[in-house]
Design a protein around this motif. Sequence first.
Motif, PDB file in Angstrom:
ATOM      1  N   THR A 587     152.442 -24.875 100.039  1.00  0.00           N
ATOM      2  CA  THR A 587     152.990 -24.720  98.726  1.00  0.00           C
ATOM      3  C   THR A 587     154.406 -24.458  98.910  1.00  0.00           C
ATOM      4  OG1 THR A 587     152.552 -22.377  98.949  1.00  0.00           O
ATOM      5  CG2 THR A 587     150.760 -23.750  98.375  1.00  0.00           C
ATOM      6  N   ARG A 588     155.348 -24.332  97.491  1.00  0.00           N
ATOM      7  CA  ARG A 588     156.586 -24.112  97.381  1.00  0.00           C
ATOM      8  C   ARG A 588     156.621 -22.394  98.112  1.00  0.00           C
ATOM      9  NH1 ARG A 588     156.944 -26.609  91.291  1.00  0.00           N
ATOM     10  NH2 ARG A 588     157.506 -28.979  91.932  1.00  0.00           N
ATOM     11  N   ASP A 589     155.895 -21.946  97.792  1.00  0.00           N
ATOM     12  CA  ASP A 589     155.993 -20.358  98.189  1.00  0.00           C
ATOM     13  C   ASP A 589     156.025 -20.444  99.796  1.00  0.00           C
ATOM     14  OD1 ASP A 589     156.235 -17.655  97.172  1.00  0.00           O
ATOM     15  OD2 ASP A 589     154.866 -17.274  98.255  1.00  0.00           O
ATOM     16  N   ASP A 590     154.972 -21.384 100.329  1.00  0.00           N
ATOM     17  CA  ASP A 590     155.234 -21.331 101.883  1.00  0.00           C
ATOM     18  C   ASP A 590     156.427 -21.975 102.400  1.00  0.00           C
ATOM     19  OD1 ASP A 590     152.442 -20.647 101.896  1.00  0.00           O
ATOM     20  OD2 ASP A 590     151.603 -22.822 101.905  1.00  0.00           O
ATOM     21  N   LEU A 591     156.960 -22.796 101.792  1.00  0.00           N
ATOM     22  CA  LEU A 591     158.228 -23.517 102.019  1.00  0.00           C
ATOM     23  C   LEU A 591     159.339 -22.287 102.053  1.00  0.00           C
ATOM     24  CD1 LEU A 591     159.389 -26.849 101.588  1.00  0.00           C
ATOM     25  CD2 LEU A 591     160.903 -25.029 101.149  1.00  0.00           C
ATOM     26  N   ARG A 592     159.492 -21.489 100.692  1.00  0.00           N
ATOM     27  CA  ARG A 592     160.376 -20.629 100.437  1.00  0.00           C
ATOM     28  C   ARG A 592     160.318 -19.320 101.720  1.00  0.00           C
ATOM     29  NH1 ARG A 592     160.288 -15.374  99.770  1.00  0.00           N
ATOM     30  NH2 ARG A 592     157.946 -15.514  99.523  1.00  0.00           N
ATOM     31  N   LEU A 593     158.883 -19.149 102.063  1.00  0.00           N
ATOM     32  CA  LEU A 593     158.895 -17.972 103.029  1.00  0.00           C
ATOM     33  C   LEU A 593     159.625 -18.572 104.505  1.00  0.00           C
ATOM     34  CD1 LEU A 593     157.793 -15.235 103.875  1.00  0.00           C
ATOM     35  CD2 LEU A 593     155.526 -16.223 104.207  1.00  0.00           C
ATOM     36  N   ALA A 594     158.989 -19.851 104.635  1.00  0.00           N
ATOM     37  CA  ALA A 594     159.628 -20.172 106.012  1.00  0.00           C
ATOM     38  C   ALA A 594     161.288 -20.603 105.855  1.00  0.00           C
ATOM     39  CB  ALA A 594     158.899 -21.752 105.985  1.00  0.00           C
ATOM     40  N   LEU A 595     161.790 -20.533 104.777  1.00  0.00           N
ATOM     41  CA  LEU A 595     163.267 -20.663 104.862  1.00  0.00           C
ATOM     42  C   LEU A 595     163.795 -19.633 104.904  1.00  0.00           C
ATOM     43  CD1 LEU A 595     164.490 -23.025 101.791  1.00  0.00           C
ATOM     44  CD2 LEU A 595     165.001 -23.158 104.264  1.00  0.00           C
ATOM     45  N   SER A 596     163.235 -18.362 104.518  1.00  0.00           N
ATOM     46  CA  SER A 596     163.740 -17.104 104.718  1.00  0.00           C
ATOM     47  C   SER A 596     163.671 -16.553 106.090  1.00  0.00           C
ATOM     48  CB  SER A 596     162.995 -16.045 103.732  1.00  0.00           C
ATOM     49  OG  SER A 596     161.498 -15.829 104.214  1.00  0.00           O
ATOM     50  N   MET A 597     162.732 -17.270 106.864  1.00  0.00           N
ATOM     51  CA  MET A 597     162.540 -16.778 108.032  1.00  0.00           C
ATOM     52  C   MET A 597     163.113 -17.768 109.151  1.00  0.00           C
ATOM     53  SD  MET A 597     158.344 -15.616 107.647  1.00  0.00           S
ATOM     54  CE  MET A 597     158.372 -15.043 109.728  1.00  0.00           C
ATOM     55  N   LEU A 598     163.840 -18.805 108.764  1.00  0.00           N
ATOM     56  CA  LEU A 598     164.573 -19.491 109.734  1.00  0.00           C
ATOM     57  C   LEU A 598     165.553 -18.860 110.476  1.00  0.00           C
ATOM     58  CD1 LEU A 598     164.741 -22.784 110.236  1.00  0.00           C
ATOM     59  CD2 LEU A 598     167.051 -22.565 108.824  1.00  0.00           C
ATOM     60  N   GLN A 599     165.538 -19.426 111.721  1.00  0.00           N
ATOM     61  CA  GLN A 599     166.458 -18.744 112.814  1.00  0.00           C
ATOM     62  C   GLN A 599     166.822 -19.802 113.778  1.00  0.00           C
ATOM     63  OE1 GLN A 599     167.351 -15.210 113.327  1.00  0.00           O
ATOM     64  NE2 GLN A 599     166.327 -14.765 111.329  1.00  0.00           N
ATOM     65  N   ASP A 600     168.018 -19.818 113.809  1.00  0.00           N
ATOM     66  CA  ASP A 600     168.965 -20.705 114.645  1.00  0.00           C
ATOM     67  C   ASP A 600     168.585 -22.355 114.703  1.00  0.00           C
ATOM     68  OD1 ASP A 600     170.793 -18.728 115.709  1.00  0.00           O
ATOM     69  OD2 ASP A 600     168.869 -18.083 116.973  1.00  0.00           O
ATOM     70  N   TYR A 601     168.327 -22.811 113.433  1.00  0.00           N
ATOM     71  CA  TYR A 601     168.083 -24.246 113.219  1.00  0.00           C
ATOM     72  C   TYR A 601     169.490 -24.978 113.923  1.00  0.00           C
ATOM     73  CZ  TYR A 601     167.699 -28.821 111.393  1.00  0.00           C
ATOM     74  OH  TYR A 601     167.970 -30.249 111.295  1.00  0.00           O
ATOM     75  N   PRO A 602     169.113 -25.921 114.807  1.00  0.00           N
ATOM     76  CA  PRO A 602     169.981 -26.451 115.738  1.00  0.00           C
ATOM     77  C   PRO A 602     170.820 -27.755 114.901  1.00  0.00           C
ATOM     78  CG  PRO A 602     168.014 -27.333 116.318  1.00  0.00           C
ATOM     79  CD  PRO A 602     167.935 -26.298 115.530  1.00  0.00           C
ATOM     80  N   GLY A 603     171.718 -27.005 113.888  1.00  0.00           N
ATOM     81  CA  GLY A 603     172.420 -28.024 113.052  1.00  0.00           C
ATOM     82  C   GLY A 603     173.610 -28.473 113.604  1.00  0.00           C
ATOM     83  N   ILE A 604     174.146 -29.571 112.883  1.00  0.00           N
ATOM     84  CA  ILE A 604     175.438 -30.288 113.606  1.00  0.00           C
ATOM     85  C   ILE A 604     176.535 -29.374 112.878  1.00  0.00           C
ATOM     86  CG2 ILE A 604     174.716 -32.307 114.145  1.00  0.00           C
ATOM     87  CD1 ILE A 604     175.496 -33.518 111.408  1.00  0.00           C
ATOM     88  N   THR A 605     176.108 -28.542 112.001  1.00  0.00           N
ATOM     89  CA  THR A 605     177.180 -27.645 111.214  1.00  0.00           C
ATOM     90  C   THR A 605     177.194 -26.133 111.714  1.00  0.00           C
ATOM     91  OG1 THR A 605     175.803 -27.104 109.534  1.00  0.00           O
ATOM     92  CG2 THR A 605     177.287 -29.163 109.147  1.00  0.00           C
ATOM     93  N   GLY A 606     176.449 -26.336 112.903  1.00  0.00           N
ATOM     94  CA  GLY A 606     176.221 -24.776 113.465  1.00  0.00           C
ATOM     95  C   GLY A 606     174.950 -24.303 113.423  1.00  0.00           C
ATOM     96  N   ALA A 607     174.546 -23.489 114.609  1.00  0.00           N
ATOM     97  CA  ALA A 607     173.095 -22.855 114.505  1.00  0.00           C
ATOM     98  C   ALA A 607     172.957 -22.207 113.052  1.00  0.00           C
ATOM     99  CB  ALA A 607     172.827 -22.166 115.684  1.00  0.00           C
ATOM    100  N   THR A 608     171.959 -22.356 112.558  1.00  0.00           N
ATOM    101  CA  THR A 608     171.799 -21.737 111.262  1.00  0.00           C
ATOM    102  C   THR A 608     170.731 -20.768 111.026  1.00  0.00           C
ATOM    103  OG1 THR A 608     172.787 -23.852 110.273  1.00  0.00           O
ATOM    104  CG2 THR A 608     171.720 -22.450 108.754  1.00  0.00           C
ATOM    105  N   SER A 609     170.600 -19.698 110.347  1.00  0.00           N
ATOM    106  CA  SER A 609     169.908 -18.733 110.083  1.00  0.00           C
ATOM    107  C   SER A 609     169.875 -18.389 108.647  1.00  0.00           C
ATOM    108  CB  SER A 609     169.608 -17.547 110.820  1.00  0.00           C
ATOM    109  OG  SER A 609     169.516 -17.871 112.392  1.00  0.00           O
ATOM    110  N   PHE A 610     169.222 -17.608 107.945  1.00  0.00           N
ATOM    111  CA  PHE A 610     169.472 -17.288 106.690  1.00  0.00           C
ATOM    112  C   PHE A 610     169.200 -15.704 106.413  1.00  0.00           C
ATOM    113  CE2 PHE A 610     168.145 -21.643 105.628  1.00  0.00           C
ATOM    114  CZ  PHE A 610     169.197 -22.055 104.908  1.00  0.00           C
ATOM    115  N   ASP A 611     170.208 -15.171 105.982  1.00  0.00           N
ATOM    116  CA  ASP A 611     170.115 -13.705 105.784  1.00  0.00           C
ATOM    117  C   ASP A 611     169.330 -13.184 104.829  1.00  0.00           C
ATOM    118  OD1 ASP A 611     171.357 -13.914 103.325  1.00  0.00           O
ATOM    119  OD2 ASP A 611     173.175 -13.099 104.176  1.00  0.00           O
ATOM    120  N   PHE A 612     169.021 -11.769 104.666  1.00  0.00           N
ATOM    121  CA  PHE A 612     167.777 -11.399 103.712  1.00  0.00           C
ATOM    122  C   PHE A 612     168.106 -11.885 102.398  1.00  0.00           C
ATOM    123  CE2 PHE A 612     171.357  -8.227 103.441  1.00  0.00           C
ATOM    124  CZ  PHE A 612     171.372  -8.007 102.076  1.00  0.00           C
ATOM    125  N   GLN A 613     169.263 -12.318 101.998  1.00  0.00           N
ATOM    126  CA  GLN A 613     169.587 -12.566 100.500  1.00  0.00           C
ATOM    127  C   GLN A 613     169.489 -14.183 100.222  1.00  0.00           C
ATOM    128  OE1 GLN A 613     173.586 -10.750  99.785  1.00  0.00           O
ATOM    129  NE2 GLN A 613     172.648  -9.549  98.287  1.00  0.00           N
TER     130      GLN A 613
END
Length: 634
Positions: A587-613
């Motif tokens: 579901t979209r809510d599953d995806l939202r929750l997964a985004l909020s918990m993302l840690q150090d995605y190995p992106g070419i624009t830098g390792a990416t996480s999302f803060d609490f906001q």
Amino acid sequence: MAGFVRNGGLLLALIFCVGIPSLQGAEAPVTVGQRGGESVALQEGIDLYASGQTEAALSLLQSFVAGNPQSRELPTAYLYLGRIARDGGRPEEALSFLERIPADRQDQRVRLEKGGALVEVGRAREGLALLQPLEEDALSPWERGRRFSAMADAQAVLGRPLAALVLLHQGMANAGAEERDSLWRRGHRLLAERLGEVELTEAAFMLRGTPLGEDATLQLAGKAAARGARDQALGLVQALLLRGTNFPSRPEAVRLYDQLAGRPWLQRALGVVLPLSGRYATYGDLVRRGMDLALEMHNSSAPPVRLVYRDIGADPARSVAAVTELADSERVMAVLGPLTGTAAAAAAVQAQEERIPMLSLSQREGLPETGEFVFRDSLTSRLQARALARYAVRERGFTGFGILYPENLLGQEMAHLFAEEVRKLGGLVVISEGYAETATDFGRQIKRLMGMDPDASKETSAAEAEKRKNASGSEFPPVNFDALFIPDYADRIGMIAPQLAYYGIEGVPLLGINGWNSPELVRLAGRSVEGAVFVDGFFRYSPYPFVREFVDRYFEKFGEEPSILEAQGYDAVGILLSILDRRDIRTRDDLRLALSMLQDYPGITGATSFDFQGDADKVLFLLQVKNGNIVQIN
């Protein structure tokens, strides 16, 4: 249940053996020690009941009643014994306890349990008469839920299921989380088992947009499907899902839609809103290139995903319409974009309203604060200021800083943010000077940085310089900061850096923003920027293998080297694709929750996480001018 009956029978036997104590005027003398012991024993029983250890609580409360026939605490013990009996499905036994409490000791809680027990033994009108006058403020959230549940049961017994449903709805709005679940289950059973289509239609209208109202619509759709009215059923469930209300039986609604429509409700697709025409079309096209490359690489080895593009220019109204269409008609899992600030702000509000995750690429300040469904993956001014301050203070040990900034929006924002981040780390900006955006002569500002009066006569300036020279042993006046931060672009730095050297600021480390990352920097500024350090969100010459792979693939496909725009588009799609490929994302809510918990995605624009906001926190590229070349140092 057998344990309840055995313990309940034992208690009754004990009571009849010792006699039922009269609570009226029970004033037998009790010592302080006894009183304390009674209170402790009673509280232990109450605590056990509250923690769910019902049988242990029952045993302790039985012992308390049998052992303290003259206690003033007996009404409380009888209240909890009544609750335990009601919980065990023995309302008659509950009444036998509750009715032993004197009328003047029957508070709101006692009347609550007594009213509920009366309803359960079939005396619904008597029960309602006790329950309705109770004051909600005097009850806990758990007790409020219990009251509404009992009143709803009474209305159902009296043949008024709609009134019962309204009471359950009111209870869900006033009760605690656990009791809300219980009220929901009661309401769901009522809708499924007691209401016909006419009553369901009325319930869906009265409670539209609420969990029980939406469940009523689902029940209507199910009944329509059962009698062969497929189009009516499909219309009802589609309208229900489009409203986006989150309610417990929503997964059932999705399954019914899939069955009726012959296709999944949510598509394996991502919506993209970009400026593909108008003044920002060049930027939108570059971002799209990066996104298409990420999709192409993904679909070559994984279940395919579609990107559904919508051109919004930079128009906020078009961005709102596009988000709505992508969420409701295209039924995508998430939305990427927009790029420009006003369009992104409008799209964010709509995405939150639709409850669809949005991963924006805009630098608009405060964007993720719109709501829990709004995220942002962009190189913001704050990210740059934070990364640069951490490097300067933590790695280089600098504590004092000067700032020379252009008096435009970017310059003022970066100067403020850098000073703020430095202070957080224990450093200090000792001097800050601004210059006109179109300036070509920076002598006055540089003199101020050096502690000199730019309006002083040449003789005075020369004397001051000589005085400082003698004091410092240096040919030029020293500065009182460790490094100088200049938040401007390479062409301007090409004018500023040589003038710094001309006026005597040499050997002071220079710090900059991503606007420095250009071949023009060294060509224009030469040795004046040797050793300077700046940050960026993408470095095409990075030694990282995954960055090199991206640059090579991009060049092979488009015949030129990528910029940060293509890199951001590539990473944004890559982040969402990595989440969509997980089996637990339905579901979209599953995806939202997964985004909020993302840690150090190995992106070419830098390792990416999302803060609490929901704002991206990246490990940016630290770049330095070494021997006339720009190199990565982290």
